[in-house]
Scaffold this motif. Structure first.
Motif, PDB file in Angstrom:
ATOM      1  N   GLU A  56       0.823  -1.210   0.000  1.00  0.00           N
ATOM      2  CA  GLU A  56       0.000   0.000   0.000  1.00  0.00           C
ATOM      3  C   GLU A  56       0.858   1.261   0.000  1.00  0.00           C
ATOM      4  OE1 GLU A  56      -0.502  -2.464   2.281  1.00  0.00           O
ATOM      5  OE2 GLU A  56      -2.489  -3.231   1.784  1.00  0.00           O
ATOM      6  N   ALA A  72       0.659   4.402  -2.583  1.00  0.00           N
ATOM      7  CA  ALA A  72       0.413   5.749  -2.072  1.00  0.00           C
ATOM      8  C   ALA A  72       1.521   6.707  -2.524  1.00  0.00           C
ATOM      9  CB  ALA A  72       0.313   5.732  -0.545  1.00  0.00           C
ATOM     10  N   GLY A 129       0.876   9.873  -4.921  1.00  0.00           N
ATOM     11  CA  GLY A 129       1.278  11.191  -4.450  1.00  0.00           C
ATOM     12  C   GLY A 129       2.184  11.893  -5.448  1.00  0.00           C
TER      13      GLY A 129
END
Length: 105
Positions: free
Chosen positions: A88, A92, A96
């Motif tokens: 994860e 992420a 981002g």
């Protein structure tokens, strides 16, 4: 034209919607500026003149997305591919970086 001039020139694109972001790559006790060409939850492609060794553990620091640990999985002419752990956190980080690069500074 220098490496950073080529990366930072207006209109330099990594894709239709994203420009190349200058990031810091730390490996083998050294830090260098690299251009982020492509990124996903599984890894990234970077422009670099001084590639770390194949299999080396590296840290990629994005100015807005933070940092992530990866391994050098491919070395090409003036570029490398690094692989993330596909967790994860790597997704992420990639999201981002993509979101930050789609917005103007």
């Amino acid at each position: 034209m220098t490496f950073l001039q080529r990366v930072d020139r207006p209109g330099a694109m990594a894709s239709r919607w994203r420009r190349r972001r200058v990031c810091e790559l730390r490996a083998e006790g050294m830090a260098q500026m690299v251009a982020l060409r492509d990124i996903s939850g599984s890894g990234a492609r970077l422009d670099t003149r001084h590639p770390p060794a194949l299999g080396a553990q590296v840290e990629l620091r994005h100015p807005h997305a933070g940092s992530i640990i990866a391994r050098v999985s491919e070395i090409g002419e003036g570029e490398i591919r690094i692989s993330f752990d596909r967790q994860e956190g790597s997704v992420a980080f990639a999201l981002g970086a993509i979101a930050a690069d789609m917005t103007r500074d």
